[in-house]
Design an enzyme around this catalytic site. Structure first.
Site, PDB file in Angstrom:
ATOM      1  N   GLY A 107       0.831  -1.207   0.000  1.00 15.63           N
ATOM      2  CA  GLY A 107       0.000   0.000   0.000  1.00 15.63           C
ATOM      3  C   GLY A 107       0.858   1.246   0.000  1.00 15.63           C
ATOM      4  N   ASN A 108       0.259   2.378   0.239  1.00 20.81           N
ATOM      5  CA  ASN A 108       1.027   3.620   0.360  1.00 20.81           C
ATOM      6  C   ASN A 108       0.398   4.507   1.421  1.00 20.81           C
ATOM      7  OD1 ASN A 108      -0.889   5.539  -0.994  1.00 20.81           O
ATOM      8  ND2 ASN A 108      -0.597   4.032  -2.647  1.00 20.81           N
TER       9      ASN A 108
END
Ligand code: CTP
Length: 399
Positions: free
Chosen positions: A209-210
């Site tokens: 993810g980020n």
């Protein structure tokens, strides 16, 4: 078309027989999508009950600067919360106090603290309205930028007939809408906003993810809705809640799901803003069961995801305004400019990660707007709501 007014309204109600109309005004504002906080003077309680206005607005009504033992009703916070303050009805007494800067109740303190547009709807009997002091007090407010709605002419509570009737609630809502929403070029337009980051499964438990929170995208969606646009918001996982009612939210998890949802809506949108941080790569072969820990190193093969924005640029209907975001760490301007051309965008918003208070998770952001063939516009550090306004102002010039 249904009139939407998705604003935060601080409604001041002062002591006049027309205070009964405040109930219909609250109802009409709420129906149009507004959040309404009512602040009443003590004498307004004689004309309409706080319970009526609290029930219709869905919020406790406030009257005093200090209510109960040591409970301070924070007028500064209330005034800053509001997108617009409306004093309806405005009695002769409250008018006089406003004109002279008096501050002996919460309504007056809110007025003095307000930085948003202030509207007043006077209501009083014929001779009171004609009186020279009333005229001069209204003139004083006008010079200070307060906007007056009405009064109308007609039958008055005294039995006399003439000027002094508070404008009807629908007239007030129509004026607020015309001034604060109606002039926007986004009014009635269809706008697609993507927000937050995507998650790409490694196995049923883990993902890549980020750090994108979704705050910037949600601020854009809310501001566009406030301007009367019908908003499609496609968002990755986030804790942010969209306040505006006219925002139609679609939740997605992966880049592939985001691509599917966005492509479906993009070609029928007048404006598309891709503010989502979409993963550029995903695990090529996500495991179907949880990967067990071993002593040796673990490699995960990644494959590229589809570039949604590039697809949109290639399929852009004529007249559509397509906006991308860029987050660059090196040679930012050149890279952003390259992206603008390569992806056939009309505007690119260059995010800064370098400045304190800008970027992921913050409530503030610092961006540079780069349009086709125009000089880049570097904005100062602003709240994400203010950045959203600046971006949409710029988009309006392109529509
Ligand atoms: N974007 C997209 N689909 C992707 C990746 C990004 O639509 N698969 C969009 C983002 O929403 C953003 C813009 O493209 O509006 C810029 O994203 P970024 O990842 O910075 O750009 P890339 O084109 O991936 O460029 P690079 O990796 O070369 O920096």
């Amino acid at each position: 078309m249904e009139r939407r007014f998705e604003r935060k309204v601080l409604l001041g109600v002062s002591g006049s027989i027309a205070a009964f109309k405040a109930a219909a005004l609250v109802r009409d504002l709420v129906k149009a999508g507004a959040e309404v906080q009512v602040v009443m003077t003590r004498s307004a309680h004689d004309f309409v009950t706080p319970l009526t206005l609290a029930t219709l607005s869905g919020r406790p009504v406030l009257t005093d600067l200090i209510s109960g033992e040591g409970t301070w009703n924070d007028h500064v916070h209330l005034a800053r919360w509001a997108d617009v303050m409306v004093i309806a009805p405005l009695s002769a007494n409250t008018l006089s106090k406003l004109a002279h800067g008096q501050c002996d109740n919460l309504l007056l303190a809110c007025y003095l603290s307000a930085t948003c547009p202030v509207y007043v709807a006077p209501a009083m009997d014929l001779e009171m309205f004609r009186d020279a002091s009333t005229r001069s007090n209204l003139e004083t407010l006008k010079v200070r930028g307060v906007r007056q709605i009405g009064p109308d002419s007609g039958e008055l509570a005294s039995g006399l007939s003439g000027e002094g009737r508070m404008s009807e609630p629908e007239t007030i809502v129509a004026r607020l809408h015309a001034d604060l929403v109606g002039n926007s070029k986004l009014n009635g337009k269809r706008i697609l906003v993507s927000a937050s980051g995507t998650q790409e499964a490694i196995d049923p438990v883990r993902y890549i993810g980020n750090r994108s929170s979704g705050k910037m995208g949600f601020a854009l969606a809310e501001e566009a809705a406030m301007r009367g646009a019908s908003v499609e918001l496609v968002t990755g996982p986030t804790n942010v809640v969209a306040r505006a009612v006219a925002v139609n939210r679609t939740d997605v998890v992966s880049a592939a799901q985001m691509a599917e949802a966005c492509k479906l809506k993009a070609t029928t949108s007048d404006v598309v803003i891709m503010s989502a941080a979409v993963a550029d790569y995903r695990p090529a072969n996500p495991a179907t069961s949880k990967i067990k820990k071993k002593d040796s190193a673990l490699s995960i093969a990644l494959e590229p995801t589809e570039d949604i924005l590039a697809w949109m640029g290639a399929h852009k209907p004529s007249g559509q305004v397509l906006v991308g975001f860029a987050l660059e760490t090196d040679d930012a301007m050149n890279h952003a400019q390259g992206k603008l051309e390569r992806k056939n965008l009309d505007l690119i918003v260059l995010n800064s990660l370098q400045d304190a208070g800008a970027g992921f998770g913050h409530d503030t952001n610092k961006v540079t707007l780069i349009g086709k063939g125009t000089k880049a516009e570097a904005l100062p550090l602003l709240s994400k709501a203010e950045v959203a306004r600046a971006i949409l102002d710029r988009i309006e010039t392109l529509l």
